[in-house]
Design an enzyme around this catalytic site. Sequence first.
Site, PDB file in Angstrom:
ATOM      1  N   CYS A  19       0.049   8.042  23.222  1.00 39.70           N
ATOM      2  CA  CYS A  19      -0.735   8.252  24.439  1.00 39.70           C
ATOM      3  C   CYS A  19      -2.113   7.639  24.307  1.00 39.70           C
ATOM      4  O   CYS A  19      -2.822   7.475  25.303  1.00 39.70           O
ATOM      5  CB  CYS A  19      -0.826   9.735  24.770  1.00 39.70           C
ATOM      6  SG  CYS A  19      -1.630  10.724  23.501  1.00 39.70           S
TER       7      CYS A  19
ATOM      8  N   GLU B 146       1.849   3.639  32.647  1.00 40.40           N
ATOM      9  CA  GLU B 146       2.013   3.797  31.206  1.00 40.40           C
ATOM     10  C   GLU B 146       3.378   3.251  30.787  1.00 40.40           C
ATOM     11  O   GLU B 146       4.412   3.707  31.263  1.00 40.40           O
ATOM     12  CB  GLU B 146       1.907   5.267  30.798  1.00 40.40           C
ATOM     13  CG  GLU B 146       2.010   5.467  29.289  1.00 40.40           C
ATOM     14  CD  GLU B 146       1.857   6.906  28.875  1.00 40.40           C
ATOM     15  OE1 GLU B 146       1.127   7.171  27.912  1.00 40.40           O
ATOM     16  OE2 GLU B 146       2.478   7.770  29.515  1.00 40.40           O
TER      17      GLU B 146
ATOM     18  N   GLY C  94       3.456  15.373  27.269  1.00 42.37           N
ATOM     19  CA  GLY C  94       4.562  14.540  27.730  1.00 42.37           C
ATOM     20  C   GLY C  94       4.128  13.699  28.914  1.00 42.37           C
ATOM     21  O   GLY C  94       2.954  13.370  29.066  1.00 42.37           O
ATOM     22  N   SER C  95       5.078  13.382  29.776  1.00 40.15           N
ATOM     23  CA  SER C  95       4.809  12.473  30.885  1.00 40.15           C
ATOM     24  C   SER C  95       4.139  13.175  32.051  1.00 40.15           C
ATOM     25  O   SER C  95       4.198  14.402  32.188  1.00 40.15           O
ATOM     26  CB  SER C  95       6.118  11.841  31.364  1.00 40.15           C
ATOM     27  OG  SER C  95       6.928  12.811  32.019  1.00 40.15           O
TER      28      SER C  95
ATOM     29  N   GLN D  10      14.569   4.321  25.864  1.00 41.40           N
ATOM     30  CA  GLN D  10      13.186   3.859  25.812  1.00 41.40           C
ATOM     31  C   GLN D  10      13.124   2.345  25.681  1.00 41.40           C
ATOM     32  O   GLN D  10      12.298   1.687  26.321  1.00 41.40           O
ATOM     33  CB  GLN D  10      12.453   4.522  24.648  1.00 41.40           C
ATOM     34  CG  GLN D  10      10.959   4.247  24.604  1.00 41.40           C
ATOM     35  CD  GLN D  10      10.207   4.879  25.764  1.00 41.40           C
ATOM     36  OE1 GLN D  10      10.433   6.029  26.104  1.00 41.40           O
ATOM     37  NE2 GLN D  10       9.324   4.111  26.388  1.00 41.40           N
TER      38      GLN D  10
ATOM     39  N   VAL E  70       6.724  15.117  34.453  1.00 44.02           N
ATOM     40  CA  VAL E  70       7.160  16.389  33.870  1.00 44.02           C
ATOM     41  C   VAL E  70       6.001  17.385  33.879  1.00 44.02           C
ATOM     42  O   VAL E  70       6.184  18.573  34.182  1.00 44.02           O
ATOM     43  CB  VAL E  70       7.706  16.188  32.446  1.00 44.02           C
ATOM     44  CG1 VAL E  70       8.044  17.526  31.803  1.00 44.02           C
ATOM     45  CG2 VAL E  70       8.950  15.306  32.484  1.00 44.02           C
ATOM     46  N   GLY E  71       4.804  16.908  33.576  1.00 41.03           N
ATOM     47  CA  GLY E  71       3.644  17.792  33.600  1.00 41.03           C
ATOM     48  C   GLY E  71       3.396  18.381  34.979  1.00 41.03           C
ATOM     49  O   GLY E  71       3.067  19.568  35.114  1.00 41.03           O
TER      50      GLY E  71
ATOM     51  N   GLU F  45      -1.261  17.650  28.378  1.00 42.59           N
ATOM     52  CA  GLU F  45      -1.721  16.320  27.970  1.00 42.59           C
ATOM     53  C   GLU F  45      -0.612  15.338  28.332  1.00 42.59           C
ATOM     54  O   GLU F  45       0.522  15.477  27.863  1.00 42.59           O
ATOM     55  CB  GLU F  45      -2.021  16.279  26.471  1.00 42.59           C
ATOM     56  CG  GLU F  45      -3.221  17.116  26.059  1.00 42.59           C
ATOM     57  CD  GLU F  45      -4.519  16.621  26.661  1.00 42.59           C
ATOM     58  OE1 GLU F  45      -4.614  15.406  26.959  1.00 42.59           O
ATOM     59  OE2 GLU F  45      -5.433  17.437  26.851  1.00 42.59           O
TER      60      GLU F  45
ATOM     61  N   LYS G 121       9.634  24.706  22.148  1.00 38.64           N
ATOM     62  CA  LYS G 121      10.718  23.812  22.544  1.00 38.64           C
ATOM     63  C   LYS G 121      10.299  22.380  22.225  1.00 38.64           C
ATOM     64  O   LYS G 121       9.511  21.775  22.940  1.00 38.64           O
ATOM     65  CB  LYS G 121      11.052  23.919  24.032  1.00 38.64           C
ATOM     66  CG  LYS G 121      12.442  23.312  24.352  1.00 38.64           C
ATOM     67  CD  LYS G 121      12.546  22.766  25.746  1.00 38.64           C
ATOM     68  CE  LYS G 121      12.090  21.340  25.868  1.00 38.64           C
ATOM     69  NZ  LYS G 121      12.875  20.356  25.057  1.00 38.64           N
TER      70      LYS G 121
END
Length: 483
Positions: free
Chosen positions: A282, A381, A226-227, A329, A230-231, A248, A173
């Site tokens: 990142c 971040e 990702g963020s 963004q 979400v992780g 990551e 995905k």
Amino acid sequence: MTEVQRNLIAGEWQTGEGEIENINPSDLSDCVGVFAQASGDQLEATLDRAHAAQIEWASYPMERKQAVLMSIGNELMARAEELGTLLSREEGKPLAEGKGEVYRAGQFFTYYAAECLRQLGENADSVRAGVEVDIRREPVGTVAIISPWNFPTATASWKIAPALCYGNAVVWKPANVTPASAVALTEIIDRQDIPKGLFSLVMGAGRTIGQRLVESPKINAISFTGSVPVGRGIAAAAVQNFTKIQAEMGSKNALAVMDDADLDLAVSLALGGAFGGSGQKCTASSRLVVHAGIHDAFVEKLVIGAQAMKVGHALEDGVQMGPIVSEQQLTENLAYVDLGQSEGAELACGGVRLDMPHQGFYMSPGVFLNTTNDMRINREEMFAPLTSVIKVGSYDEALATVNDTNFGLTSGIVTQNLARATHFRRNARTGVVTVNLPTAGTDYHVPFGGRGDSSYGPREQGKAAAEFYTTVKTAYISAGAPV
């Protein structure tokens, strides 16, 4: 009418339950394409097929698997200009970076093609007489890969290549912001000598198809980039099925510039690390921890360099920084500019939306001065072309500042002092450390990952990838006495 680009479901290209438009962030009048969104029923169908395909793929001889991965890698490298142009068009990074990313993606596949032939086990004698022990790694099963938009081909490839190398099925995905690169890579993989349904592309929103994917008991492992929020959500969903996970996530990387540093080198590293890819990395150098003895000279050159950077359409010659990937963004980036100023930071240059010949999401690279490490702009971040300078009085203060973060992905030091460089390398609490190099940029044959909120689970890349994409089996054999 624009043709709808389809998903690869259970080995067949299919439309879905809806479509999205993919717009070029360099030129909002340019529609890159229309892309199908997979349905829940399609996801279930492709997961069922992946299970059977994985068993078949795992039984392929190693040279047959090697040939598949080598073919994918060679095609990516051969088509780097074509596919890199597509990538830059939809994501916004300058063309040279887009082509370089696709070529590097090809190298991931050729590296893991070779690893297909290097899967060696171990053996040992048991503590029991007459018993031998055989230890080997086997495929983990069906792997869900959830990849980001900032490196749509490279990050996906450094997950897909080892997954296939070690005998797994893949359900991918990608980020909905960059679907064209995902379809292009999937088309290459689908043409290979692989079982039908071994590799699937399920484009869709994270809150729908992504959530259902990570909650599925049919998934054996999840690799996510990702963020942090979400992780965390993926980890919470995965634990319900005890699904193996590798994540990551965010970062707040620091580049420490010492008073003995080569000034021009330090400025060059800071500019490239902070503003390469529009700061949407990142591994970006979002904190510049600068010794007081060199601070003023460094800042002067840094601001001049940032102001001189050419911002423009990703496909135009000489562009050093393309647009921001999306309106959302860009809005978040500009909010951080306001936040930094409200916290007392001085915006020395940039940090504003730009009007350009092509309507797009353009922003000038920004430098904050007179910042402290407790400001939110130095804790969170930003994922923006923004960097903050933090003045320190000593090496010890610099190291403490570098380590004062919830993240721990990369860090770097610029110094000509061997003792400082060695001490920093051993004491910086990050997964990756650089000396007189940018914080951004890693090799494919060695481990990559961080500490703290940056990473969770086994490392990516190199031989370390086997830890995630395989499971260990220990066998005890009693052959008996010969007669």
